[in-house]
Design a protein around this motif. Structure first.
Motif, PDB file in Angstrom:
ATOM      1  N   ALA A  34       0.824  -1.215   0.000  1.00 27.86           N
ATOM      2  CA  ALA A  34       0.000   0.000   0.000  1.00 27.86           C
ATOM      3  C   ALA A  34       0.853   1.258   0.000  1.00 27.86           C
ATOM      4  CB  ALA A  34      -0.932  -0.001   1.213  1.00 27.86           C
ATOM      5  N   ALA A  35       2.075   1.146   0.543  1.00 26.83           N
ATOM      6  CA  ALA A  35       2.982   2.301   0.612  1.00 26.83           C
ATOM      7  C   ALA A  35       3.782   2.484  -0.676  1.00 26.83           C
ATOM      8  CB  ALA A  35       3.929   2.153   1.796  1.00 26.83           C
ATOM      9  N   GLY A  36       3.566   1.595  -1.659  1.00 24.49           N
ATOM     10  CA  GLY A  36       4.226   1.759  -2.953  1.00 24.49           C
ATOM     11  C   GLY A  36       5.421   0.864  -3.201  1.00 24.49           C
ATOM     12  N   PHE A  37       5.705  -0.048  -2.265  1.00 26.16           N
ATOM     13  CA  PHE A  37       6.800  -0.989  -2.476  1.00 26.16           C
ATOM     14  C   PHE A  37       6.309  -2.164  -3.319  1.00 26.16           C
ATOM     15  CE2 PHE A  37       7.732   1.093   1.588  1.00 26.16           C
ATOM     16  CZ  PHE A  37       9.033   1.530   1.350  1.00 26.16           C
ATOM     17  N   GLU A  38       7.216  -2.831  -3.981  1.00 25.82           N
ATOM     18  CA  GLU A  38       6.877  -4.043  -4.726  1.00 25.82           C
ATOM     19  C   GLU A  38       7.273  -5.250  -3.880  1.00 25.82           C
ATOM     20  OE1 GLU A  38       7.875  -6.423  -8.899  1.00 25.82           O
ATOM     21  OE2 GLU A  38       8.862  -4.513  -8.456  1.00 25.82           O
ATOM     22  N   VAL A  39       6.291  -5.922  -3.296  1.00 27.51           N
ATOM     23  CA  VAL A  39       6.571  -7.103  -2.478  1.00 27.51           C
ATOM     24  C   VAL A  39       6.729  -8.289  -3.429  1.00 27.51           C
ATOM     25  CG1 VAL A  39       5.779  -8.585  -0.614  1.00 27.51           C
ATOM     26  CG2 VAL A  39       5.270  -6.134  -0.545  1.00 27.51           C
ATOM     27  N   VAL A  40       7.980  -8.716  -3.638  1.00 28.63           N
ATOM     28  CA  VAL A  40       8.263  -9.743  -4.640  1.00 28.63           C
ATOM     29  C   VAL A  40       8.123 -11.156  -4.094  1.00 28.63           C
ATOM     30  CG1 VAL A  40       9.754  -8.236  -5.998  1.00 28.63           C
ATOM     31  CG2 VAL A  40      10.749  -9.618  -4.158  1.00 28.63           C
ATOM     32  N   ALA A  41       8.145 -11.306  -2.762  1.00 34.11           N
ATOM     33  CA  ALA A  41       8.011 -12.635  -2.173  1.00 34.11           C
ATOM     34  C   ALA A  41       7.808 -12.519  -0.676  1.00 34.11           C
ATOM     35  CB  ALA A  41       9.264 -13.478  -2.451  1.00 34.11           C
ATOM     36  N   THR A  42       7.280 -13.600  -0.091  1.00 36.57           N
ATOM     37  CA  THR A  42       7.212 -13.734   1.362  1.00 36.57           C
ATOM     38  C   THR A  42       7.680 -15.142   1.691  1.00 36.57           C
ATOM     39  OG1 THR A  42       4.921 -14.543   1.387  1.00 36.57           O
ATOM     40  CG2 THR A  42       5.249 -12.145   1.548  1.00 36.57           C
ATOM     41  N   ALA A  43       8.055 -15.367   2.941  1.00 41.07           N
ATOM     42  CA  ALA A  43       8.490 -16.700   3.367  1.00 41.07           C
ATOM     43  C   ALA A  43       8.204 -16.872   4.843  1.00 41.07           C
ATOM     44  CB  ALA A  43       9.980 -16.896   3.079  1.00 41.07           C
ATOM     45  N   GLY A  44       7.992 -18.136   5.244  1.00 42.25           N
ATOM     46  CA  GLY A  44       7.641 -18.417   6.629  1.00 42.25           C
ATOM     47  C   GLY A  44       8.684 -19.190   7.400  1.00 42.25           C
ATOM     48  N   ASP A  45       9.758 -19.615   6.741  1.00 43.72           N
ATOM     49  CA  ASP A  45      10.848 -20.281   7.456  1.00 43.72           C
ATOM     50  C   ASP A  45      12.175 -19.930   6.810  1.00 43.72           C
ATOM     51  OD1 ASP A  45      11.806 -22.416   5.518  1.00 43.72           O
ATOM     52  OD2 ASP A  45       9.739 -23.099   5.725  1.00 43.72           O
ATOM     53  N   GLY A  46      13.261 -20.274   7.503  1.00 44.22           N
ATOM     54  CA  GLY A  46      14.577 -19.841   7.060  1.00 44.22           C
ATOM     55  C   GLY A  46      15.013 -20.393   5.714  1.00 44.22           C
ATOM     56  N   HIS A  47      14.841 -21.683   5.503  1.00 47.57           N
ATOM     57  CA  HIS A  47      15.278 -22.286   4.241  1.00 47.57           C
ATOM     58  C   HIS A  47      14.474 -21.752   3.064  1.00 47.57           C
ATOM     59  CE1 HIS A  47      18.034 -25.061   6.159  1.00 47.57           C
ATOM     60  NE2 HIS A  47      17.087 -25.427   6.999  1.00 47.57           N
ATOM     61  N   GLN A  48      13.173 -21.591   3.280  1.00 44.22           N
ATOM     62  CA  GLN A  48      12.307 -21.033   2.245  1.00 44.22           C
ATOM     63  C   GLN A  48      12.726 -19.601   1.925  1.00 44.22           C
ATOM     64  OE1 GLN A  48       8.104 -19.873   3.214  1.00 44.22           O
ATOM     65  NE2 GLN A  48       7.586 -21.588   1.852  1.00 44.22           N
ATOM     66  N   ALA A  49      13.095 -18.859   2.951  1.00 44.28           N
ATOM     67  CA  ALA A  49      13.526 -17.470   2.764  1.00 44.28           C
ATOM     68  C   ALA A  49      14.754 -17.386   1.873  1.00 44.28           C
ATOM     69  CB  ALA A  49      13.815 -16.825   4.119  1.00 44.28           C
ATOM     70  N   VAL A  50      15.733 -18.246   2.127  1.00 41.48           N
ATOM     71  CA  VAL A  50      16.963 -18.235   1.328  1.00 41.48           C
ATOM     72  C   VAL A  50      16.660 -18.574  -0.127  1.00 41.48           C
ATOM     73  CG1 VAL A  50      19.183 -19.376   0.959  1.00 41.48           C
ATOM     74  CG2 VAL A  50      18.483 -18.724   3.276  1.00 41.48           C
ATOM     75  N   ARG A  51      15.852 -19.608  -0.342  1.00 43.13           N
ATOM     76  CA  ARG A  51      15.532 -20.024  -1.713  1.00 43.13           C
ATOM     77  C   ARG A  51      14.800 -18.915  -2.467  1.00 43.13           C
ATOM     78  NH1 ARG A  51      13.732 -24.708   0.868  1.00 43.13           N
ATOM     79  NH2 ARG A  51      11.560 -24.127   0.437  1.00 43.13           N
ATOM     80  N   ARG A  52      13.791 -18.353  -1.832  1.00 45.64           N
ATOM     81  CA  ARG A  52      12.972 -17.353  -2.519  1.00 45.64           C
ATOM     82  C   ARG A  52      13.717 -16.036  -2.725  1.00 45.64           C
ATOM     83  NH1 ARG A  52       6.843 -18.423  -0.043  1.00 45.64           N
ATOM     84  NH2 ARG A  52       6.684 -20.554  -0.862  1.00 45.64           N
ATOM     85  N   ALA A  53      14.570 -15.675  -1.780  1.00 48.08           N
ATOM     86  CA  ALA A  53      15.347 -14.439  -1.938  1.00 48.08           C
ATOM     87  C   ALA A  53      16.335 -14.582  -3.100  1.00 48.08           C
ATOM     88  CB  ALA A  53      16.088 -14.102  -0.653  1.00 48.08           C
TER      89      ALA A  53
END
Length: 229
Positions: A34-53
């Motif tokens: 809503a503030a104008g950023f582009e949210v390209v991904a979200t993640a709920g655990d550490g390994h998922q975060a690394v892969r998606r980032a």
């Protein structure tokens, strides 16, 4: 190009949100969108975060520390090491000094408590994207103290290390102000140059010194007494 058209063509900051609580994660993502950023991904655990980032290459990672699978500090360390341009803003419920210092040492650019308002969060993400260190009030002094403590310890010497690379006069001046804890905006105002120019000088200095983040850069400067000049 007019100022209006330049603003219109400016790309939104790419952001990824990592938190193990779905409702909180989705709320933060919605606020940033809503503030104008582009949210390209979200993640709920550490390994998922690394892969998606690694797949989406965000400019800013909004990261919780308490994650299943892989701790947030390890996620930060791995991603900052593999994506030097990535900025990490820790968004945590913990204000414990040990957690703050561990996050900073792992490469986080800033640290914000979850008690922050939506406006404080969006401002923190913008400033983080610009390379400024952002900390919940009361934590900035703690972090600068840690920089100084790290600088008092002997740094490991790389094998075959030669003389220190030669920095330009302006790069040295910017480095000195970074070591004093000034934000990029404050440095730009002090030197009467643009914010982007400050960023470029810092990136050039990191490259010349073969350093990876602001923590290492400040340590380098303090070791050489530049913060006292």
């Amino acid at each position: 190009m007019s100022e209006r058209s330049a603003v219109e063509t400016e790309q939104p900051v790419r952001v990824m949100v990592v938190d193990d609580h779905p409702m909180w994660r989705d709320a933060v993502a919605r606020d940033l969108d809503a503030a104008g950023f582009e949210v390209v991904a979200t993640a709920g655990d550490g390994h998922q975060a690394v892969r998606r980032a690694k797949a989406t290459v965000p400019a800013v990672l909004v990261l919780d520390l308490n994650l299943p699978g892989m701790p947030g500090v390890q996620v930060c360390k791995e991603l900052v090491g593999s994506q030097p341009g990535l900025r990490v803003l820790v968004l945590s419920a913990s204000g414990e000094h040990a957690d703050v210092l561990e996050a900073v040492k792992s490469g986080a650019t800033g640290y914000l408590l979850k008690s922050a308002s939506t406006e404080e969060l969006t401002d923190a993400v913008r400033r983080t994207a610009a390379g400024d260190p952002v900390f919940t009030p009361g934590l900035a002094g703690l972090v600068l103290g840690e920089y100084r403590r790290l600088a008092s310890e002997p740094a490991p010497v790389a094998s075959g290390e030669r003389g220190a690379p030669e920095l330009t006069e302006r790069e040295t001046e910017v480095l000195r102000l970074v070591a004093k804890g000034l934000s990029y905006k404050q440095i730009a105002e002090r030197l009467v140059i643009s914010h982007r120019t400050v960023q470029n000088h810092v990136q050039n200095t990191l490259g010349k010194l073969q350093l990876h983040n602001r923590v290492e850069l400040v340590r380098y400067a303090i070791e050489r007494g530049l913060d006292d000049v």
